[in-house]
Design an enzyme around this catalytic site. Structure first.
Site, PDB file in Angstrom:
ATOM      1  CE  LYS A  67      -4.261  -1.664   2.118  1.00 20.85           C
ATOM      2  NZ  LYS A  67      -5.258  -1.452   3.169  1.00 20.85           N
TER       3      LYS A  67
ATOM      4  CG  ASP B 254      -8.534   0.730   3.544  1.00 24.69           C
ATOM      5  OD1 ASP B 254      -9.377  -0.037   3.039  1.00 24.69           O
ATOM      6  OD2 ASP B 254      -7.317   0.470   3.585  1.00 24.69           O
TER       7      ASP B 254
END
Ligand code: NAP
Length: 289
Positions: free
Chosen positions: A75, A111
């Protein structure tokens, strides 16, 4: 035409990359949404060795892979290979979604927004609330940069104290003074939880297969607390079970998972997926229904 039933010449590819990747629920959720909307897409997973990440990104362009989800451990480290990162993902320092526009790779982090939607849809308004976050990794960073816009105060406690301090300093810089980073210890947790309205767990303690573990002792939970555990496997973690017993309001990680996936899907296809179908597929897969 459904990609699940029939892969044809024009079928477009979406994917998730990680290492390992076998545990990912994303292919299940996204293929359920693709099937429901009868789109000519297929969603697959790729287990990429870290040394091959740069070539994998070149591969997205060469093979015209339209949308990519990114999970651990990429990420953060994938960001340097991409063409454009949105400002929120820049602040968070991590991306989880990439869109390929004719070879131009744009990235976002869905997220935190997925978590915010899950909290609000469960009826848990966090405006002006005191939030205690366990952990200072990718999930904690994504959540705290979103919740910081409305919260009264956010305290981050982490095993590696300097990561908590770093995150609190970055939050202060972006949003003002009300952020603290502390060491993960029983004494600090006991003190901080008394002052908290919402407890958010982002550390993997309690995640499958260690389902009988909880990051904190149930004795320090109090009934006025909202407890949000971002872990979704199991659906009901030990922490959530303890919190229910104490009379707390609770939220598990599944809605956040579905929401972050649905936001990515909508960005790639310009169509709103059915989140209920995505969620039920994951529940079915995990054998929890
Ligand atoms: P990460 O970046 O690796 O961060 C992990 C965090 O947990 C770090 O703060 C780490 O502390 C802490 N930690 C790990 N093991 C610990 C232990 N034994 N005791 C105390 N602290 C410990 O991972 P992440 O991306 O934030 O993901 C964390 C969890 O959230 C995973 O279980 C993941 O599946 C879940 N998640 C759920 C969703 C969802 O949609 N529901 C989305 C993202 C992530 P140190 O800094 O000291 O290493």
């Amino acid at each position: 035409m459904s990609a699940i039933n029939s892969i044809t010449g024009p079928t477009l590819i979406l994917c998730v990359i990680g290492h390992p990747i076998e545990h990912s629920m994303s292919p299940i959720m996204h293929n359920a949404a693709i099937k429901d909307l009868n789109l000519n897409y297929i969603y697959v997973s790729f287990n990429i060795l870290p040394k091959n990440l740069r070539n994998a990104v070149k591969g997205f362009k060469a093979l015209n892979i339209k949308g990519i989800n990114v999970t651990l451990p990429f990420k953060q480290r994938i960001m340097k290979y991409l063409d454009e990162i949105d400002p929120l993902a820049q602040k968070i320092g991590a991306v989880n979604t990439i869109k390929n526009d004719d070879g131009f790779l744009r990235a976002k982090n869905t997220d935190g927004i997925g978590a915010k939607m899950a909290l609000l849809e469960a009826g848990y308004d966090f405006s002006n609330k005191n939030i205690l976050i366990l952990g200072a990794g990718g999930a904690a960073r994504a959540l705290s940069f979103i919740l910081a816009e409305n919260a009264n105060k956010i305290v981050i406690v982490n095993r590696t104290e300097k990561r908590a301090l770093k995150l609190a300093t970055e939050l202060k810089k972006s949003y003002g003074l009300n952020f603290e980073g502390k060491n993960f210890s029983n004494k600090i947790l006991e003190e901080e939880i008394k002052k908290a309205d919402i407890l958010i767990n982002t550390i993997p303690t309690g995640m499958y297969p260690k389902i009988n573990e909880s990051p904190i002792s149930s004795e320090i939970l109090h009934e006025s607390l909202i407890v949000f555990d971002v872990i979704y496997n199991p659906l009901e973690t030990k922490l959530i079970k303890n919190a229910i017993e104490k009379g707390c309001k609770t939220l598990g990680g599944l809605d956040m998972l579905v929401n972050q996936g649905a936001l990515a899907f909508e960005w790639w296809t310009n169509l709103k997926p059915n989140r209920g179908i995505m969620k039920n597929k994951v529940i079915e897969y995990l054998g929890l229904k």
